[in-house]
Scaffold this active site. Structure first.
Site, PDB file in Angstrom:
ATOM      1  N   GLY A 137       0.808  -1.214   0.000  1.00  0.00           N
ATOM      2  CA  GLY A 137       0.000   0.000   0.000  1.00  0.00           C
ATOM      3  C   GLY A 137       0.837   1.258   0.000  1.00  0.00           C
ATOM      4  O   GLY A 137       2.026   1.241   0.333  1.00  0.00           O
ATOM      5  N   TYR A 141      -0.391   3.704   4.754  1.00  0.00           N
ATOM      6  CA  TYR A 141      -1.607   2.884   4.832  1.00  0.00           C
ATOM      7  C   TYR A 141      -1.335   1.492   5.412  1.00  0.00           C
ATOM      8  O   TYR A 141      -1.963   1.073   6.387  1.00  0.00           O
ATOM      9  CB  TYR A 141      -2.239   2.762   3.451  1.00  0.00           C
ATOM     10  CG  TYR A 141      -3.565   2.037   3.445  1.00  0.00           C
ATOM     11  CD1 TYR A 141      -4.741   2.717   3.695  1.00  0.00           C
ATOM     12  CD2 TYR A 141      -3.622   0.665   3.193  1.00  0.00           C
ATOM     13  CE1 TYR A 141      -5.971   2.052   3.695  1.00  0.00           C
ATOM     14  CE2 TYR A 141      -4.836  -0.004   3.193  1.00  0.00           C
ATOM     15  CZ  TYR A 141      -6.004   0.690   3.442  1.00  0.00           C
ATOM     16  OH  TYR A 141      -7.201   0.020   3.452  1.00  0.00           O
ATOM     17  N   PRO A 170     -11.415  -6.640   3.834  1.00  0.00           N
ATOM     18  CA  PRO A 170     -12.572  -6.700   2.934  1.00  0.00           C
ATOM     19  C   PRO A 170     -12.218  -7.081   1.504  1.00  0.00           C
ATOM     20  O   PRO A 170     -13.106  -7.347   0.692  1.00  0.00           O
ATOM     21  CB  PRO A 170     -13.121  -5.272   2.990  1.00  0.00           C
ATOM     22  CG  PRO A 170     -11.901  -4.437   3.246  1.00  0.00           C
ATOM     23  CD  PRO A 170     -11.026  -5.261   4.142  1.00  0.00           C
ATOM     24  N   GLY A 171     -10.917  -7.100   1.172  1.00  0.00           N
ATOM     25  CA  GLY A 171     -10.512  -7.340  -0.210  1.00  0.00           C
ATOM     26  C   GLY A 171     -10.426  -6.039  -0.986  1.00  0.00           C
ATOM     27  O   GLY A 171     -10.445  -4.946  -0.417  1.00  0.00           O
TER      28      GLY A 171
END
Length: 217
Positions: A137, A141, A170-171
Protein backbone atom coordinates in the site's frame (compact mmCIF):
# COMPACT_ATOMS: atom_id res chain seq x y z
CA UNK A 1 -32.94 -7.28 22.77
CA UNK A 2 -32.18 -4.58 20.23
CA UNK A 3 -28.45 -3.97 19.87
CA UNK A 4 -26.95 -0.55 19.08
CA UNK A 5 -24.04 -0.12 16.68
CA UNK A 6 -21.65 2.68 15.79
CA UNK A 7 -20.17 2.50 12.27
CA UNK A 8 -17.50 5.07 11.45
CA UNK A 9 -17.42 6.39 7.91
CA UNK A 10 -20.83 4.85 7.31
CA UNK A 11 -22.08 7.39 4.80
CA UNK A 12 -20.55 5.64 1.77
CA UNK A 13 -18.68 2.60 0.50
CA UNK A 14 -18.14 -0.43 2.70
CA UNK A 15 -19.29 1.42 5.81
CA UNK A 16 -22.63 2.24 4.23
CA UNK A 17 -23.08 -1.40 3.17
CA UNK A 18 -22.24 -2.55 6.70
CA UNK A 19 -24.72 -0.11 8.18
CA UNK A 20 -27.42 -1.24 5.75
CA UNK A 21 -26.79 -4.88 6.62
CA UNK A 22 -27.00 -4.21 10.34
CA UNK A 23 -30.18 -2.17 9.98
CA UNK A 24 -31.70 -5.07 8.02
CA UNK A 25 -30.90 -7.32 10.98
CA UNK A 26 -32.77 -5.09 13.40
CA UNK A 27 -29.74 -3.30 14.86
CA UNK A 28 -30.12 0.35 15.84
CA UNK A 29 -27.30 1.94 13.85
CA UNK A 30 -25.53 5.28 14.13
CA UNK A 31 -23.06 6.19 11.39
CA UNK A 32 -20.42 8.86 11.48
CA UNK A 33 -19.62 11.22 8.63
CA UNK A 34 -17.28 14.17 8.17
CA UNK A 35 -19.75 16.04 5.94
CA UNK A 36 -23.15 17.14 7.23
CA UNK A 37 -24.97 16.80 3.93
CA UNK A 38 -23.54 13.35 3.21
CA UNK A 39 -24.25 12.16 6.73
CA UNK A 40 -27.84 13.35 6.67
CA UNK A 41 -28.48 11.87 3.22
CA UNK A 42 -27.05 8.50 4.14
CA UNK A 43 -28.91 8.31 7.45
CA UNK A 44 -32.22 9.10 5.77
CA UNK A 45 -31.61 6.50 3.05
CA UNK A 46 -30.49 3.84 5.51
CA UNK A 47 -33.06 4.53 8.19
CA UNK A 48 -30.47 5.13 10.90
CA UNK A 49 -28.99 7.91 13.03
CA UNK A 50 -25.80 9.80 12.28
CA UNK A 51 -23.19 11.89 14.05
CA UNK A 52 -20.73 14.45 12.73
CA UNK A 53 -17.23 13.20 13.52
CA UNK A 54 -13.79 13.39 11.95
CA UNK A 55 -11.20 10.87 13.12
CA UNK A 56 -8.49 13.40 12.25
CA UNK A 57 -9.97 15.56 15.01
CA UNK A 58 -9.80 13.55 18.24
CA UNK A 59 -12.00 16.06 20.09
CA UNK A 60 -14.89 15.14 17.79
CA UNK A 61 -14.85 11.63 19.27
CA UNK A 62 -15.46 12.80 22.83
CA UNK A 63 -19.20 12.76 22.14
CA UNK A 64 -19.08 8.96 22.27
CA UNK A 65 -17.55 8.66 25.74
CA UNK A 66 -19.74 6.24 27.65
CA UNK A 67 -22.27 5.91 24.82
CA UNK A 68 -24.30 2.67 25.11
CA UNK A 69 -23.20 1.01 21.88
CA UNK A 70 -23.01 -2.79 21.86
CA UNK A 71 -21.23 -2.93 18.48
CA UNK A 72 -18.37 -0.80 17.18
CA UNK A 73 -17.27 -1.03 13.56
CA UNK A 74 -14.08 0.95 12.96
CA UNK A 75 -14.50 1.33 9.21
CA UNK A 76 -13.25 4.84 8.40
CA UNK A 77 -10.04 4.95 6.40
CA UNK A 78 -7.88 7.14 4.19
CA UNK A 79 -5.41 6.39 1.39
CA UNK A 80 -2.79 9.15 1.10
CA UNK A 81 -0.66 9.54 -2.00
CA UNK A 82 3.09 9.84 -2.26
CA UNK A 83 5.93 8.17 -0.42
CA UNK A 84 6.53 8.33 3.32
CA UNK A 85 9.50 10.64 2.89
CA UNK A 86 7.87 12.92 0.34
CA UNK A 87 4.52 13.14 2.16
CA UNK A 88 5.13 12.49 5.87
CA UNK A 89 1.80 14.09 6.78
CA UNK A 90 0.12 11.15 5.08
CA UNK A 91 1.70 8.85 7.66
CA UNK A 92 0.44 10.92 10.58
CA UNK A 93 -3.05 11.11 9.08
CA UNK A 94 -3.13 7.33 8.54
CA UNK A 95 -2.20 6.71 12.15
CA UNK A 96 -4.79 9.19 13.42
CA UNK A 97 -7.66 7.76 11.38
CA UNK A 98 -6.87 4.04 11.36
CA UNK A 99 -5.02 3.46 14.64
CA UNK A 100 -5.59 6.25 17.16
CA UNK A 101 -9.25 6.80 16.25
CA UNK A 102 -10.26 3.15 16.64
CA UNK A 103 -8.38 2.97 19.95
CA UNK A 104 -10.06 6.12 21.29
CA UNK A 105 -13.47 4.75 20.36
CA UNK A 106 -12.68 1.40 21.94
CA UNK A 107 -11.64 3.20 25.12
CA UNK A 108 -14.90 5.15 25.02
CA UNK A 109 -17.22 2.19 24.44
CA UNK A 110 -15.54 -0.92 25.86
CA UNK A 111 -16.24 -0.16 29.55
CA UNK A 112 -19.98 -0.09 28.84
CA UNK A 113 -19.74 -3.29 26.81
CA UNK A 114 -17.92 -4.98 29.68
CA UNK A 115 -20.48 -3.76 32.22
CA UNK A 116 -23.38 -5.03 30.08
CA UNK A 117 -21.64 -8.34 29.39
CA UNK A 118 -21.77 -8.01 25.60
CA UNK A 119 -19.68 -6.32 22.93
CA UNK A 120 -18.52 -6.76 19.36
CA UNK A 121 -15.68 -4.66 17.93
CA UNK A 122 -14.78 -4.98 14.25
CA UNK A 123 -11.67 -3.30 12.86
CA UNK A 124 -11.57 -2.86 9.08
CA UNK A 125 -8.01 -3.75 8.18
CA UNK A 126 -6.38 -4.90 4.94
CA UNK A 127 -4.09 -7.52 3.47
CA UNK A 128 -1.76 -4.58 2.92
CA UNK A 129 -1.35 -4.57 6.69
CA UNK A 130 -0.35 -8.23 6.81
CA UNK A 131 3.33 -9.10 7.12
CA UNK A 132 2.34 -12.50 5.70
CA UNK A 133 1.23 -10.78 2.49
CA UNK A 134 4.14 -8.39 2.16
CA UNK A 135 2.94 -5.23 3.93
CA UNK A 136 1.98 -3.08 0.96
CA UNK A 137 0.00 0.00 0.00
CA UNK A 138 0.93 3.64 -0.45
CA UNK A 139 2.40 5.93 2.16
CA UNK A 140 1.48 4.94 5.73
CA UNK A 141 -1.61 2.88 4.83
CA UNK A 142 -0.10 -0.58 5.29
CA UNK A 143 1.80 0.52 8.40
CA UNK A 144 -1.40 1.80 9.99
CA UNK A 145 -3.30 -1.37 9.14
CA UNK A 146 -0.48 -3.50 10.60
CA UNK A 147 -0.67 -1.42 13.77
CA UNK A 148 -4.45 -1.84 13.84
CA UNK A 149 -3.96 -5.60 13.56
CA UNK A 150 -1.54 -5.54 16.49
CA UNK A 151 -3.97 -3.40 18.47
CA UNK A 152 -6.74 -5.91 17.77
CA UNK A 153 -4.70 -8.85 19.01
CA UNK A 154 -3.44 -7.01 22.10
CA UNK A 155 -6.93 -5.85 23.10
CA UNK A 156 -8.35 -9.34 22.63
CA UNK A 157 -5.99 -10.44 25.41
CA UNK A 158 -7.38 -7.82 27.78
CA UNK A 159 -11.09 -7.80 26.97
CA UNK A 160 -13.35 -10.45 28.50
CA UNK A 161 -14.56 -13.22 26.22
CA UNK A 162 -18.04 -11.75 25.93
CA UNK A 163 -16.57 -8.61 24.33
CA UNK A 164 -15.15 -9.88 21.06
CA UNK A 165 -12.74 -7.95 18.87
CA UNK A 166 -11.57 -8.98 15.42
CA UNK A 167 -9.87 -7.43 12.39
CA UNK A 168 -10.94 -8.18 8.84
CA UNK A 169 -9.74 -7.65 5.30
CA UNK A 170 -12.57 -6.70 2.93
CA UNK A 171 -10.51 -7.34 -0.21
CA UNK A 172 -10.27 -4.99 -3.19
CA UNK A 173 -13.60 -3.20 -3.19
CA UNK A 174 -15.41 -0.97 -5.70
CA UNK A 175 -15.51 2.20 -3.64
CA UNK A 176 -14.15 5.71 -4.07
CA UNK A 177 -10.95 4.45 -2.46
CA UNK A 178 -10.76 1.12 -4.30
CA UNK A 179 -11.80 2.42 -7.71
CA UNK A 180 -14.24 1.08 -10.32
CA UNK A 181 -11.96 -1.77 -11.42
CA UNK A 182 -12.03 -3.58 -8.07
CA UNK A 183 -13.34 -7.13 -8.03
CA UNK A 184 -15.54 -6.99 -4.91
CA UNK A 185 -18.79 -5.10 -4.31
CA UNK A 186 -19.30 -3.15 -1.08
CA UNK A 187 -22.10 -5.55 -0.15
CA UNK A 188 -19.88 -8.63 -0.54
CA UNK A 189 -17.10 -6.91 1.41
CA UNK A 190 -19.54 -5.98 4.17
CA UNK A 191 -20.64 -9.58 4.72
CA UNK A 192 -17.67 -10.54 6.90
CA UNK A 193 -17.89 -7.33 8.93
CA UNK A 194 -21.61 -7.90 9.59
CA UNK A 195 -20.88 -11.50 10.58
CA UNK A 196 -18.19 -10.37 13.03
CA UNK A 197 -20.45 -7.63 14.39
CA UNK A 198 -23.17 -10.16 15.22
CA UNK A 199 -21.10 -13.15 16.36
CA UNK A 200 -22.75 -15.63 18.72
CA UNK A 201 -21.36 -16.22 22.21
CA UNK A 202 -19.05 -18.98 20.98
CA UNK A 203 -17.69 -16.93 18.08
CA UNK A 204 -14.00 -16.13 17.60
CA UNK A 205 -12.06 -13.22 19.02
CA UNK A 206 -8.59 -11.86 18.41
CA UNK A 207 -8.54 -12.97 14.79
CA UNK A 208 -7.74 -11.58 11.34
CA UNK A 209 -10.40 -12.66 8.87
CA UNK A 210 -11.16 -12.52 5.15
CA UNK A 211 -14.41 -13.95 3.76
CA UNK A 212 -15.22 -15.38 7.21
CA UNK A 213 -11.98 -17.36 7.32
CA UNK A 214 -8.89 -16.65 9.41
CA UNK A 215 -5.83 -15.41 7.56
CA UNK A 216 -2.26 -14.91 8.71
CA UNK A 217 -1.12 -11.66 10.29
Amino acid sequence: MTRAALVTGGNRGIGRAIAAGLVARGVKVTITARDRAEGAEAAEALGCDWALADLLESDSLRQFDGAPFDILVNNAGILPSGSLLDNPQGYFDCMAVMVDGPFRLTLALAPGMIARGYGRIVNLSSGWGAFAEGLGGPNGYGIAKAALNAQTLALSQELPGNVKINAMCPGWVRTRMGGPGANTSPEDAADTAIWLATLPADGPTGGFVRRRRRIDW
